[in-house]
Design an enzyme around this catalytic site. Structure first.
Site, PDB file in Angstrom:
ATOM      1  N   ARG A  37      -2.240  -5.588  33.870  1.00 24.80           N
ATOM      2  CA  ARG A  37      -2.214  -6.838  34.862  1.00 24.80           C
ATOM      3  C   ARG A  37      -2.594  -6.664  36.096  1.00 24.80           C
ATOM      4  O   ARG A  37      -3.291  -7.583  36.776  1.00 24.80           O
ATOM      5  CB  ARG A  37      -0.702  -6.877  34.787  1.00 24.80           C
ATOM      6  CG  ARG A  37      -0.254  -8.486  35.556  1.00 24.80           C
ATOM      7  CD  ARG A  37       1.202  -8.800  35.210  1.00 24.80           C
ATOM      8  NE  ARG A  37       1.706 -10.054  35.640  1.00 24.80           N
ATOM      9  CZ  ARG A  37       2.056 -10.395  36.817  1.00 24.80           C
ATOM     10  NH1 ARG A  37       2.347  -9.600  37.854  1.00 24.80           N
ATOM     11  NH2 ARG A  37       2.331 -11.521  37.060  1.00 24.80           N
ATOM     12  N   ILE A  63      -0.628 -16.346  38.805  1.00 24.91           N
ATOM     13  CA  ILE A  63      -0.543 -15.827  37.492  1.00 24.91           C
ATOM     14  C   ILE A  63       0.940 -15.774  37.073  1.00 24.91           C
ATOM     15  O   ILE A  63       1.723 -15.610  38.090  1.00 24.91           O
ATOM     16  CB  ILE A  63      -1.219 -14.272  37.562  1.00 24.91           C
ATOM     17  CG1 ILE A  63      -0.876 -13.453  36.399  1.00 24.91           C
ATOM     18  CG2 ILE A  63      -0.702 -13.513  38.662  1.00 24.91           C
ATOM     19  CD1 ILE A  63      -1.879 -12.103  36.022  1.00 24.91           C
ATOM     20  N   SER A  64       1.424 -16.009  35.664  1.00 27.05           N
ATOM     21  CA  SER A  64       2.506 -16.406  35.436  1.00 27.05           C
ATOM     22  C   SER A  64       3.340 -15.148  35.669  1.00 27.05           C
ATOM     23  O   SER A  64       2.625 -14.078  35.508  1.00 27.05           O
ATOM     24  CB  SER A  64       2.439 -16.898  34.034  1.00 27.05           C
ATOM     25  OG  SER A  64       2.147 -18.103  33.946  1.00 27.05           O
ATOM     26  N   GLN A  65       4.566 -15.155  35.657  1.00 27.05           N
ATOM     27  CA  GLN A  65       5.601 -14.145  35.640  1.00 27.05           C
ATOM     28  C   GLN A  65       5.248 -13.413  34.430  1.00 27.05           C
ATOM     29  O   GLN A  65       5.391 -14.085  33.231  1.00 27.05           O
ATOM     30  CB  GLN A  65       6.993 -14.616  36.093  1.00 27.05           C
ATOM     31  CG  GLN A  65       7.888 -13.606  36.057  1.00 27.05           C
ATOM     32  CD  GLN A  65       9.007 -14.107  36.655  1.00 27.05           C
ATOM     33  OE1 GLN A  65       9.229 -15.139  37.191  1.00 27.05           O
ATOM     34  NE2 GLN A  65      10.472 -13.417  36.489  1.00 27.05           N
TER      35      GLN A  65
END
Ligand code: SAH
Length: 213
Positions: A37, A63-65
């Site tokens: 990530r 950027i999503s959790q």
């Protein structure tokens, strides 16, 4: 662009965190444990990369959790070889998680700059989606339909009909529905005109925008 021992260690901690928060699907946890990530964020943010938080990626997008990515992916019930459509490519992180699980990934992004950046970036770190499209996710990808699963990674004020139409029988649409906050909603296609609907927890996504600019 490297993935060090330190990164791997931090990622295992992240996997523990999202497991504690309720993610059970082993394949999902394994995929989160594999995708680097930190490479999806601008350098200098290593400390943030493996916290369970969303993060800005430019162009006003995020950027999503990781927990949210895992939650949506778990609801999709991805099997190896499944054809999955993602709405909102963004950083490409969700797409990478799906690719790690052996899915064939199709994804749409409406922001030109992000589309260009992520189209170059994913193959560079070894992730090959079947197709990335610059366009409007409300329309889905009729040329490639039907799909085993569709995941919408932005908050939808309503459920776009084309997305339901583009599911295989037995296919699953995972979509956060709502304005200020969104309720995670799952549709399973039972038949040509019959869908099962299930509602889950509330989340906050950036909005699924209707008009291109
Ligand atoms: N899946 C991404 C999350 C990105 S946030 C990731 O893993 O990083 C949501 C994304 O949806 C943003 O990149 C935004 O530009 C995009 N988006 C918003 N409205 C859209 C639309 N109508 N069609 C396609 N993408 C859209």
């Amino acid at each position: 662009m490297k993935d060090s021992f330190k990164h791997k260690g931090m990622r295992q901690q992240l996997v523990k965190t999202i497991k504690r928060k309720g993610i059970k699907d082993k394949n999902v946890l394994e995929a989160i444990g594999k995708v680097p990530r930190h490479l999806f964020m601008d350098s200098g943010f290593l400390d943030h990369a493996y916290q369970d938080k969303p993060f800005p990626i430019g162009a006003g997008q995020t950027i999503s959790q990781p927990f949210t990515v895992a939650y949506q992916t778990e609801l999709l019930k991805v099997k190896k070889g499944d054809k999955i459509l993602e709405i909102g490519t963004g950083s490409g992180y969700q797409a990478a998680v799906l690719l790690e699980m052996g899915a064939k990934v199709y994804s749409i992004e409406r922001q030109k700059e992000l589309f260009k950046k992520t189209s170059k970036f994913l193959p560079k770190i070894g992730y090959q989606p079947k197709k990335l499209v610059f366009g409007d996710g409300y329309k889905g990808m009729p040329d490639e339909a039907p799909f085993d699963g569709i995941v919408v990674t932005a908050g939808a004020p309503f459920v776009p009909k084309p997305l339901l139409d583009q599911l295989k029988i037995g296919g699953r649409l995972v979509i956060p529905v709502g304005e200020a906050s969104q309720r995670m909603t799952l549709f399973i296609r039972k038949d040509e005109n019959e869908f099962d609907k299930k509602e889950y927890d509330y989340f906050r996504f950036v909005p699924l925008l209707e008009d291109k600019n």
